[in-house]
Design an enzyme around this catalytic site. Structure first.
Site, mmCIF file in Angstrom:
data_model
loop_
_atom_site.group_PDB
_atom_site.id
_atom_site.type_symbol
_atom_site.label_atom_id
_atom_site.label_comp_id
_atom_site.label_asym_id
_atom_site.label_seq_id
_atom_site.Cartn_x
_atom_site.Cartn_y
_atom_site.Cartn_z
ATOM 1 N N CYS A 198 -9.197 -11.360 -9.805
ATOM 2 C CA CYS A 198 -10.010 -10.672 -9.844
ATOM 3 C C CYS A 198 -10.110 -9.875 -10.856
ATOM 4 O O CYS A 198 -9.114 -8.724 -10.523
ATOM 5 C CB CYS A 198 -10.253 -10.673 -8.404
ATOM 6 S SG CYS A 198 -11.741 -9.540 -8.260
ATOM 7 N N CYS A 251 -13.844 -11.792 -7.838
ATOM 8 C CA CYS A 251 -14.195 -12.699 -6.823
ATOM 9 C C CYS A 251 -15.521 -12.666 -6.096
ATOM 10 O O CYS A 251 -16.393 -12.010 -6.326
ATOM 11 C CB CYS A 251 -13.940 -11.650 -5.177
ATOM 12 S SG CYS A 251 -11.622 -11.494 -5.051
#
Lengths: 252, 286
Positions: B241, B266
């Site tokens: 992420c 995310c």
């Protein structure tokens, strides 16, 4: 003599006023090929549908190894239909999934009875395609790209893959040209001998019946008018209708 | 925002809630089995979560705290409007924090943070019938469920492997619940499927247009269908992420400009924010 695999008696079924079956009795023993012949509308296909549990008769019973086929639950009947039995339809489009590849078609019955190993399913599918003389590299092709004869052979492979003991065939050679018919009959004969299959085959082709069947039943207007060993019935027909049927076959 | 007058608590009338609760109880008793219910007209269109909203409305109490997820995020249209809807008609607390919610209504995701026994997750389901694409006749599909005749679903997976070399279904990946019923997990990514297995929270599924409710009780076995030699694989983008550097969460690909720039973040915004908040003081200390 051992008890028959399939035993039916007193089968009667009417479609309204039309009697489709009248007091029909039939036995099929292990490894026996029985042909049902008769003209269109004589009740051949109806008899096959009743025997295979797809239709319920008005009266009479069908027993598979002693169990009443129409009294067993639907789950048990379906299990029978995909393990100990097979059904080959006249039109392969009724028996195949046209949107699923040839390999998937053959593998479906395996997966339905619990096969969960892709490699094994595929290997089994390939070996069955070879048995019915379909080239292995066509395993991922859709059945709609196959010829009529190939579709019919694929349907046979798909049916036999779970090694059934009894196969119902509804005019498997209908709608195919003569040379393809001959090869298909040859295939059915060798596979049934090889696997010790019992076959109940409906046909209006007397020649096919003579080639395949041990025993023959002649139907007319819902009744079995004559039955016996194939050669006896065809060489020495007793009933006037059978005589007519045999005499109307064109000699090649 | 104050509660609206003229509506019963949580919008639905009590008779309707009672009917839906009965369907839910039956669904919990038969894990994975679809129970028909009389879905009502809701003040938003089908496909926007009418099934999920009706289930939530029926189980909601004044003391509950509600979280609504849309594609993992708490601040997207669907999530915001459903949260506001329940604030207005029920006056309940809402939250974006997974840990603080007692009821979580979701579309397309299961939160990354494991759920607890005192939480309930409600899924919005567009198509409850897993055999829908394979067997268009509803009556026949019902019979297949009754007989547990699921060979057809495996034929589909077989076809994927034969044509593409792997099972291509990346979302709404079919599962077997309690080794009995084949169930559609709603369009969550296959990545989330393992989270359903023995989840501590009660899982409820509502399909408004199709008028079906089904459920998975806590700690129930949920297995994704697969082959022995082609086992189920949860799929995620092979990146970290960009915001919280997590390498084990489900990622969204975000296009950042029209010159091919993109980033992976995310999909679960709450989880990502929590991780960032936890990482920030550490970085400051370094």
């Amino acid at each position: 003599m051992t008890a028959p695999l399939l035993a039916a008696e007193g089968l009667t079924l009417r479609f309204g006023a039309i009697p489709a079956l009248l007091d029909v009795a039939i036995d099929v023993a292990e490894g026996e090929v029985v042909a049902i012949v008769g003209e269109s509308g004589s009740g051949k296909t109806t008899l096959l549908r009743v025997l295979s549990g797809m239709m319920t008769p008005d009266a009479g019973t069908v027993r598979w190894l002693g169990d009443d086929v129409h009294a067993m639950g639907e789950a048990a009947r379906r299990r029978l239909m995909r393990t100990a039995w097979g059904f080959v339809h006249q039109n392969p489009r009724d028996g195949l999934r046209l949107a699923v590849s040839a390999g998937g078609n053959v593998g479906e019955r395996l997966m339905a009875v619990g096969a969960r190993h892709y490699g094994n399913i595929r290997a089994e599918a390939l070996s069955w395609l070879a048995k019915v003389e379909i080239d292995g590299h066509r395993i991922d092709d859709l059945p709609r790209t196959f010829s009529g004869g190939m579709q019919q052979r694929l349907q046979i492979a798909r049916t036999l893959v779970t090694r059934p003991r009894l196969v119902f065939m509804d005019e498997p050679t209908g709608g195919l040209d003569v040379s393809v018919q001959a090869r298909l009959l040859d295939l059915i004969r060798s596979l049934s001998r090889e696997l010790g299959l019992s076959v109940l085959i409906v046909t209006h082709d007397i020649a096919a019946a003579r080639l395949l069947a041990d025993r023959i039943l002649v139907m007319r207007r819902g009744r079995v008018v004559e039955q016996g060993l194939t050669d006896r019935v065809l060489d020495d027909p007793q009933h006037p209708y059978t005589q007519l049927l045999v005499s109307s076959v064109l000699a090649a | 925002m104050s509660t609206m007058d003229g509506y019963n608590f949580a919008y639905l009338d009590e008779a309707t809630k009672r009917m839906i609760r009965r369907a839910i109880l039956k669904a919990v008793a038969i894990p994975g089995h679809q129970i028909p219910f009389g879905a009502r007209e809701m003040p938003l269109p089908y496909g926007w979560g009418t099934g999920g909203i009706q289930v939530t409305a029926s189980i909601l109490g004044p003391a509950d705290t509600l979280k609504v997820i849309d594609q993992g995020a708490d601040d997207t249209t669907n999530a915001v409007s459903i949260r506001r809807f329940f604030t207005r008609v029920a006056g309940v607390e809402t939250t974006a924090r997974t840990g603080e919610a007692s009821i979580i209504q979701t579309r397309h995701r299961i939160p990354e943070k494991p759920l607890r026994e005192d939480q309930i997750i409600v899924y919005q389901v567009p198509q409850p019938e897993p055999l829908f694409m394979l067997e268009p006749r509803r009556a026949e599909a019902k019979r297949l469920h009754a007989l547990a005749d699921y060979g057809l679903m495996h034929v589909r997976l077989y076809e994927d492997i034969a044509r593409l070399g792997h099972i291509a279904k990346a979302y709404d990946y079919p599962v077997m619940v309690n080794a009995r019923y084949l169930m559609s997990p709603s369009p969550i990514p296959a990545f989330d499927n393992p989270k359903m297995h023995r989840m501590a929270a009660l899982q409820l599924f509502g399909a408004g247009r199709e008028k079906r409710i089904y459920a998975i009780p806590p700690h129930t076995e949920v297995h994704s269908l697969d082959f022995e030699d082609h086992p189920f694989r949860p799929i995620r983008a092979p990146h970290a992420c960009a915001l919280c550097r997590s390498t084990d969460t489900y990622l969204d690909e975000v296009i950042t400009d029209d010159a091919g720039g993109r980033m992976f973040v995310c999909s679960d915004t709450d989880f990502c924010a929590e991780r960032q908040a936890r990482a920030a003081p550490q970085e400051a200390a370094e």
